[in-house]
Write an enzyme that holds these catalytic residues in place. Structure first.
Site, PDB file in Angstrom:
ATOM      1  N   ARG A 224       0.682  -1.042   0.135  1.00 47.50           N
ATOM      2  CA  ARG A 224      -0.109   0.031   0.152  1.00 47.50           C
ATOM      3  C   ARG A 224       0.706   1.173  -0.144  1.00 47.50           C
ATOM      4  O   ARG A 224       2.104   1.174   0.791  1.00 47.50           O
ATOM      5  CB  ARG A 224      -0.920  -0.012   1.121  1.00 47.50           C
ATOM      6  CG  ARG A 224      -1.422  -1.046   0.970  1.00 47.50           C
ATOM      7  CD  ARG A 224      -3.032  -0.382   0.080  1.00 47.50           C
ATOM      8  NE  ARG A 224      -4.121  -1.199  -0.004  1.00 47.50           N
ATOM      9  CZ  ARG A 224      -4.599  -2.272  -1.151  1.00 47.50           C
ATOM     10  NH1 ARG A 224      -3.353  -2.880  -1.482  1.00 47.50           N
ATOM     11  NH2 ARG A 224      -5.279  -3.326  -0.676  1.00 47.50           N
ATOM     12  N   HIS A 272      -0.995   0.444  -9.627  1.00 46.82           N
ATOM     13  CA  HIS A 272      -1.926  -0.288  -8.823  1.00 46.82           C
ATOM     14  C   HIS A 272      -1.894  -2.007  -9.395  1.00 46.82           C
ATOM     15  O   HIS A 272      -3.288  -2.058 -10.025  1.00 46.82           O
ATOM     16  CB  HIS A 272      -2.520  -0.001  -8.194  1.00 46.82           C
ATOM     17  CG  HIS A 272      -3.381  -1.027  -6.964  1.00 46.82           C
ATOM     18  ND1 HIS A 272      -3.499   0.176  -5.545  1.00 46.82           N
ATOM     19  CD2 HIS A 272      -2.867  -1.966  -6.882  1.00 46.82           C
ATOM     20  CE1 HIS A 272      -4.116  -0.941  -5.070  1.00 46.82           C
ATOM     21  NE2 HIS A 272      -3.446  -1.993  -5.432  1.00 46.82           N
TER      22      HIS A 272
HETATM   23  P1  NAP Z   1      -1.564 -12.018   4.492  1.00 52.82           P
HETATM   24  O1  NAP Z   1      -1.396 -13.320   4.004  1.00 52.82           O
HETATM   25  O2  NAP Z   1      -2.580 -11.291   5.685  1.00 52.82           O
HETATM   26  O3  NAP Z   1       0.079 -11.651   5.204  1.00 52.82           O
HETATM   27  C1  NAP Z   1       0.818 -10.586   5.958  1.00 52.82           C
HETATM   28  C2  NAP Z   1       1.478 -11.062   6.721  1.00 52.82           C
HETATM   29  O4  NAP Z   1       1.941  -9.460   7.068  1.00 52.82           O
HETATM   30  C3  NAP Z   1       1.938 -11.317   7.017  1.00 52.82           C
HETATM   31  O5  NAP Z   1       3.112 -12.972   6.743  1.00 52.82           O
HETATM   32  C4  NAP Z   1       1.989 -11.315   8.255  1.00 52.82           C
HETATM   33  O6  NAP Z   1       2.595 -11.904   9.937  1.00 52.82           O
HETATM   34  C5  NAP Z   1       2.697 -10.295   8.474  1.00 52.82           C
HETATM   35  N1  NAP Z   1       2.394  -9.322   8.768  1.00 52.82           N
HETATM   36  C6  NAP Z   1       1.083  -8.043   9.337  1.00 52.82           C
HETATM   37  N2  NAP Z   1       1.999  -6.870  10.086  1.00 52.82           N
HETATM   38  C7  NAP Z   1       2.769  -7.160  10.943  1.00 52.82           C
HETATM   39  C8  NAP Z   1       3.973  -6.437  11.791  1.00 52.82           C
HETATM   40  N3  NAP Z   1       3.929  -5.462  12.309  1.00 52.82           N
HETATM   41  N4  NAP Z   1       4.946  -6.457  11.545  1.00 52.82           N
HETATM   42  C9  NAP Z   1       5.971  -7.664  10.390  1.00 52.82           C
HETATM   43  N5  NAP Z   1       4.522  -8.714  10.237  1.00 52.82           N
HETATM   44  C10 NAP Z   1       4.108  -8.409   9.586  1.00 52.82           C
HETATM   45  O7  NAP Z   1      -1.580 -10.870   3.476  1.00 52.82           O
HETATM   46  P2  NAP Z   1      -1.400 -10.958   1.350  1.00 52.82           P
HETATM   47  O8  NAP Z   1      -1.931 -11.825   1.361  1.00 52.82           O
HETATM   48  O9  NAP Z   1       0.063 -11.981   1.876  1.00 52.82           O
HETATM   49  O10 NAP Z   1      -1.407  -9.372   1.185  1.00 52.82           O
HETATM   50  C11 NAP Z   1      -0.663  -8.737   1.836  1.00 52.82           C
HETATM   51  C12 NAP Z   1      -0.851  -7.144   1.348  1.00 52.82           C
HETATM   52  O11 NAP Z   1      -0.477  -7.075   0.561  1.00 52.82           O
HETATM   53  C13 NAP Z   1      -2.189  -6.594   0.814  1.00 52.82           C
HETATM   54  O12 NAP Z   1      -2.956  -6.069   2.496  1.00 52.82           O
HETATM   55  C14 NAP Z   1      -2.378  -5.734   0.162  1.00 52.82           C
HETATM   56  O13 NAP Z   1      -2.584  -4.594   0.869  1.00 52.82           O
HETATM   57  C15 NAP Z   1      -1.268  -5.647  -0.706  1.00 52.82           C
HETATM   58  N6  NAP Z   1      -1.772  -6.832  -1.710  1.00 52.82           N
HETATM   59  C16 NAP Z   1      -1.417  -5.518  -3.493  1.00 52.82           C
HETATM   60  C17 NAP Z   1      -2.153  -5.594  -4.491  1.00 52.82           C
HETATM   61  C18 NAP Z   1      -1.398  -5.158  -5.252  1.00 52.82           C
HETATM   62  O14 NAP Z   1      -2.018  -4.990  -6.715  1.00 52.82           O
HETATM   63  N7  NAP Z   1      -1.200  -3.917  -4.940  1.00 52.82           N
HETATM   64  C19 NAP Z   1      -2.493  -7.191  -4.529  1.00 52.82           C
HETATM   65  C20 NAP Z   1      -2.445  -8.013  -3.719  1.00 52.82           C
HETATM   66  C21 NAP Z   1      -2.543  -7.287  -2.711  1.00 52.82           C
HETATM   67  P3  NAP Z   1       2.091 -12.579  10.738  1.00 52.82           P
HETATM   68  O15 NAP Z   1       1.905 -13.571   9.897  1.00 52.82           O
HETATM   69  O16 NAP Z   1       2.617 -13.241  11.177  1.00 52.82           O
HETATM   70  O17 NAP Z   1       0.632 -12.149  11.080  1.00 52.82           O
HETATM   71  C1  GLV Z   2      -5.108  -5.242  -3.758  1.00 54.22           C
HETATM   72  O1  GLV Z   2      -4.552  -4.295  -3.965  1.00 54.22           O
HETATM   73  C2  GLV Z   2      -5.633  -6.059  -2.737  1.00 54.22           C
HETATM   74  O2  GLV Z   2      -5.813  -5.526  -1.997  1.00 54.22           O
HETATM   75  O3  GLV Z   2      -6.243  -6.494  -3.718  1.00 54.22           O
END
Ligand code: NAP
Ligand code: GLV
Length: 309
Positions: A224, A272
């Site tokens: 983000r 994005h």
């Molecule tokens: P996820 O499965 O919830 O993984 C989040 C990771 O971050 C977990 O490993 C978590 O640790 C870690 N984390 C959270 N808070 C933390 C902190 N304070 N300190 C250290 N580690 C922390 O999420 P995801 O599905 O991988 O997605 C991640 C993010 O990608 C989304 O929230 C979104 O904002 C972004 N995204 C961007 C796009 C794009 O097109 N640019 C697309 C999709 C998503 P634990 O596992 O230990 O809880």
């Molecule tokens: C995109 O940014 C998502 O959160 O899936």
């Protein structure tokens, strides 16, 4: 038993098509044409206006159209007792992995420099950075960060991840919490942000963090825009502590034409697009959740409201 599609800035046609294929009897409402608000049970939302979701008194599930839920949780009036779900999807993890691998390889093979040289018709070789001696540090080792880590390990990179709890991913060194952040950064040549946006991670990509990575490191932010302190990035690029950045997300999207990132020689901007949600891929799971909720069961892929992700 109505399903509301509330997409503030996304085209709804392909969502409607897939929802109707997978649940032909669905009573589908397209925001803002909701009909009586008390008929809405389930909402699929992307960037709803603040306060909007508090208008539906019988709501039983709020589904985020994306993997991130910050666009929902930022609403102070979001109904507290209604479960919130997010997208967890293999094709999304694959697409994010492709983006991260693309950005890492672009950097290691000096593609931004070669693009500039091509403009000048200049033939000059730069020695590629070797995968095995390049430390990639992934902040957030969840669905997306974990998948990207596996792909980078397969390419031979020296990969580490940072998360709140320990992770076991073959070939990936796991660092946890604030106490191990310094050690994690100290081995990092390429820093990838795939954290969720929460109160603890907002602004985390700042001067203090940049001071901890190896000099001349590269930043890839595909989580983000609010993770990044933009002025700190520009200062770190000026000082040479960071050598470049690939940014997919921004505080203001679309990135305004006058924004300095557009014309910065060391920054690559993408709109994005690292990993889009494909209706065909995720609608079966959404309909499964809709049926579960209608049957009085808890939906799958719920987030923890207290943790914020
Ligand atoms: P996820 O499965 O919830 O993984 C989040 C990771 O971050 C977990 O490993 C978590 O640790 C870690 N984390 C959270 N808070 C933390 C902190 N304070 N300190 C250290 N580690 C922390 O999420 P995801 O599905 O991988 O997605 C991640 C993010 O990608 C989304 O929230 C979104 O904002 C972004 N995204 C961007 C796009 C794009 O097109 N640019 C697309 C999709 C998503 P634990 O596992 O230990 O809880
Ligand atoms: C995109 O940014 C998502 O959160 O899936």
């Amino acid at each position: 038993m109505a399903f509301l599609l509330l997409l503030a800035d996304i085209e709804s046609k392909s969502w409607v098509k897939q929802l109707k294929i997978h649940e032909p009897q669905l009573d589908l409402r397209l925001w803002p044409n909701t009909g009586p608000v008390e008929e809405i049970d389930f909402v699929l939302a992307w960037r709803p206006p603040p306060g909007e979701l508090a208008r539906y008194p019988k709501l039983r599930c709020i589904a985020s159209l994306g993997a991130g839920v910050d666009h929902l949780l930022r609403d102070p009036d979001l109904p507290a007792a209604v479960p919130v779900t997010r997208v967890v999807d293999a094709s999304m993890a694959q697409s994010m992995s492709e983006y991260v691998v693309m950005a890492v390889l672009n950097w290691c093979r000096h593609m931004p420099r070669y693009a500039r040289q091509q403009q000048e018709r200049r033939w000059q070789v730069h020695v590629p950075r070797q995968a095995s001696s390049t430390g990639v540090g992934i902040m957030g080792l969840g669905q997306l960060g974990g998948a990207a880590a596996r792909h980078l390990v397969a390419l031979g990179f020296d990969v580490a991840g940072w998360s709140t709890g320990p992770k076991q991913i073959a070939g990936v060194r796991s660092y946890i919490g604030e106490a191990q952040l310094g050690a994690f950064l100290g081995r990092t040549d390429i820093l990838v942000c795939l954290l969720p946006l929460t109160e603890r991670t907002r602004g985390i990509l700042d001067a203090r963090l940049f001071a901890g990575v190896r000099p001349g490191a590269y930043l890839i932010n595909c989580a983000r825009g609010e993770h990044l302190q933009e002025a700190d990035l520009l200062a770190a690029l000026d000082s040479g502590q960071l050598a470049g950045a690939c940014l997919d997300v921004f505080v203001t999207e679309p990135l305004p034409p006058e924004h300095p990132f557009w014309r910065h020689p060391s920054i690559t901007v993408t709109p994005h697009t690292a990993s889009l949600t494909h209706p065909r891929a995720v609608v079966p799971r959404l309909i499964e959740n809709y049926r579960r909720v209608m049957a009085g069961l808890a939906p799958l892929d719920q987030i923890d409201r207290l943790r914020g992700y």
